[in-house]
Design an enzyme around this catalytic site. Structure first.
Site, PDB file in Angstrom:
ATOM      1  N   SER A  16       8.402   5.011  -3.161  1.00 61.35           N
ATOM      2  CA  SER A  16       7.813   5.339  -4.701  1.00 61.35           C
ATOM      3  C   SER A  16       8.617   5.657  -5.567  1.00 61.35           C
ATOM      4  O   SER A  16       9.779   6.207  -5.693  1.00 61.35           O
ATOM      5  CB  SER A  16       7.199   6.565  -4.005  1.00 61.35           C
ATOM      6  OG  SER A  16       6.256   7.167  -5.163  1.00 61.35           O
ATOM      7  N   LEU A  17       8.002   5.265  -6.876  1.00 62.06           N
ATOM      8  CA  LEU A  17       8.803   5.201  -8.167  1.00 62.06           C
ATOM      9  C   LEU A  17       8.322   6.743  -8.639  1.00 62.06           C
ATOM     10  O   LEU A  17       8.805   7.011  -9.677  1.00 62.06           O
ATOM     11  CB  LEU A  17       8.422   4.302  -8.884  1.00 62.06           C
ATOM     12  CG  LEU A  17       9.078   2.672  -8.622  1.00 62.06           C
ATOM     13  CD1 LEU A  17       8.624   1.684  -9.382  1.00 62.06           C
ATOM     14  CD2 LEU A  17      10.643   2.926  -8.677  1.00 62.06           C
ATOM     15  N   THR A  63      -0.491   8.948  -2.101  1.00 67.19           N
ATOM     16  CA  THR A  63      -0.884   7.379  -2.124  1.00 67.19           C
ATOM     17  C   THR A  63      -1.057   6.819  -0.637  1.00 67.19           C
ATOM     18  O   THR A  63      -1.602   7.761   0.270  1.00 67.19           O
ATOM     19  CB  THR A  63       0.688   6.685  -2.447  1.00 67.19           C
ATOM     20  OG1 THR A  63       0.648   5.180  -2.489  1.00 67.19           O
ATOM     21  CG2 THR A  63       1.894   7.072  -1.512  1.00 67.19           C
ATOM     22  N   LYS A  67      -5.280   8.774   0.544  1.00 67.21           N
ATOM     23  CA  LYS A  67      -6.286   9.342  -0.421  1.00 67.21           C
ATOM     24  C   LYS A  67      -7.715   9.731   0.231  1.00 67.21           C
ATOM     25  O   LYS A  67      -8.134  10.664  -0.476  1.00 67.21           O
ATOM     26  CB  LYS A  67      -6.333   8.093  -1.450  1.00 67.21           C
ATOM     27  CG  LYS A  67      -5.082   7.737  -2.061  1.00 67.21           C
ATOM     28  CD  LYS A  67      -5.217   6.558  -3.064  1.00 67.21           C
ATOM     29  CE  LYS A  67      -3.802   6.114  -3.818  1.00 67.21           C
ATOM     30  NZ  LYS A  67      -4.064   5.076  -4.678  1.00 67.21           N
ATOM     31  N   GLY A 128     -11.091  -5.547  -1.434  1.00 68.43           N
ATOM     32  CA  GLY A 128     -10.621  -4.513  -0.742  1.00 68.43           C
ATOM     33  C   GLY A 128     -11.594  -3.395  -0.928  1.00 68.43           C
ATOM     34  O   GLY A 128     -12.390  -3.353  -2.066  1.00 68.43           O
ATOM     35  N   ALA A 129     -11.896  -2.280   0.077  1.00 68.56           N
ATOM     36  CA  ALA A 129     -12.807  -1.339  -0.265  1.00 68.56           C
ATOM     37  C   ALA A 129     -12.208  -0.091   0.334  1.00 68.56           C
ATOM     38  O   ALA A 129     -12.772   0.919   0.708  1.00 68.56           O
ATOM     39  CB  ALA A 129     -14.053  -1.712   0.679  1.00 68.56           C
ATOM     40  N   GLY A 130     -10.751   0.011   0.437  1.00 69.52           N
ATOM     41  CA  GLY A 130     -10.213   1.358   0.882  1.00 69.52           C
ATOM     42  C   GLY A 130      -9.997   2.291  -0.516  1.00 69.52           C
ATOM     43  O   GLY A 130     -10.572   1.982  -1.498  1.00 69.52           O
ATOM     44  N   GLY A 131      -8.932   3.029  -0.214  1.00 67.58           N
ATOM     45  CA  GLY A 131      -8.824   4.134  -1.227  1.00 67.58           C
ATOM     46  C   GLY A 131      -8.484   3.817  -2.545  1.00 67.58           C
ATOM     47  O   GLY A 131      -8.848   4.161  -3.523  1.00 67.58           O
ATOM     48  N   GLY A 243       0.753  -4.118 -10.707  1.00 66.94           N
ATOM     49  CA  GLY A 243       0.318  -2.548 -10.764  1.00 66.94           C
ATOM     50  C   GLY A 243       1.391  -1.671 -11.373  1.00 66.94           C
ATOM     51  O   GLY A 243       0.945  -0.556 -11.375  1.00 66.94           O
TER      52      GLY A 243
END
Length: 283
Positions: A16-17, A63, A67, A128-131, A243
């Site tokens: 993670s940044l 993340t 979520k 997609g349909a997740g978080g 992203g």
């Protein structure tokens, strides 16, 4: 003066940044903070979050794949988190966690202000349909898109997202097998982690999805975005966007929730873009 503690929870999360981003925001605004990454598998997340709170944690980002679990653990929710059914930002207040979702605001801000896109009137394909998808869908609708088609490998999750959004005139779900029958789109958003294995064939999408205005956006960045963006360029999408900008903008939204001041995102984005070769995957 004691230093306030913040963290990002995920699994995996070492890539993670967010710690680097929030540290830079703190320096820029003169706010002393300690921001770390905490790896927490789904089954351990609740206990890890409680330990963090017991140790003085003031706020957290969340993340993949946590979520929706964060949504369930929050004592109160913002309207945008409730609509999304997912939380990426937690604020500690009076011994309780307040849940919010800054993903959608971050995406729209990046696309409209940094990339210069006008989202009004665009037909959108959401993969997609997740978080991650749940986080951005409400903001895209609010930005004035004409229609959204949600496609997911598990049709039930796509149906659930469409139902939650509550706009049947603008939002529909379709089977992934139907992609060739959907026509073209001005915006295609990849909200899946299908590129995580760096499989070049993960996005063998029909070229008929693309028209002369299509912007293809991957909510991932770095290596995880390579496969989708390679497809976008091969399909001659007008824009192929990763992203990274969304990551920085959603972080700024979270920072403002915690500290009451919004940092300047441009220098942080520029510094991270210069390090693009070392980026791994999305928050």
């Amino acid at each position: 003066m004691p230093v306030s503690r913040y963290a990002v929870f995920g699994h995996p999360v070492a890539h993670s940044l967010s710690p680097a981003i929030h540290t830079e925001f703190g320096k820029q605004t003169g706010i002393a903070l300690d921001y770390t990454a905490i790896d927490a598998p789904l089954e351990d997340f609740s206990a890890a979050l409680q330990r963090f709170a017991d140790e003085g944690g003031k706020g957290a980002n969340v993340t993949l794949p946590l979520k929706e679990a964060a949504y369930a653990l929050a004592s109160s929710l913002s309207d945008r988190a409730r609509l999304a059914g997912a939380v990426n930002t937690l604020v500690r207040n009076d011994g309780q966690w307040q849940g919010d979702n800054t993903d959608g605001a971050g995406l729209v801000r990046d696309l409209t202000e940094r990339q210069g896109l006008d989202l009004r009137g665009r037909r959108v394909l959401l993969l997609g349909a997740g978080g991650a998808a749940r986080g951005v869908a409400p903001a895209l609708l609010e930005a004035g898109i004409t229609a959204m088609v949600v496609v997911n490998r598990s049709p039930e999750r796509a149906d659930a997202l469409c139902d939650a959004l509550g706009e049947p005139a603008r939002v529909t779900s379709r089977y992934i097998e139907d992609l060739r029958e959907l026509g073209d789109f001005e915006l295609i958003v990849n909200a899946t982690a299908a590129g995580r294995d760096r499989d070049a064939g993960a996005f063998a999408l029909p070229l008929g999805l693309v028209n002369s205005l299509t912007a293809a956006v991957d909510l991932n960045y770095g290596d995880t975005a390579i496969a989708f963006l390679a497809w976008a360029r091969a399909a001659q999408c007008r824009y192929a966007i990763d992203g990274l900008g969304m990551l920085v903008e959603q972080a700024a939204e979270s920072f403002a929730l915690w500290h009451g001041v919004r940092p300047d995102t441009d220098p942080v984005y520029a510094a991270l873009r210069a390090r693009e070769a070392v980026l791994v995957s999305a928050d």
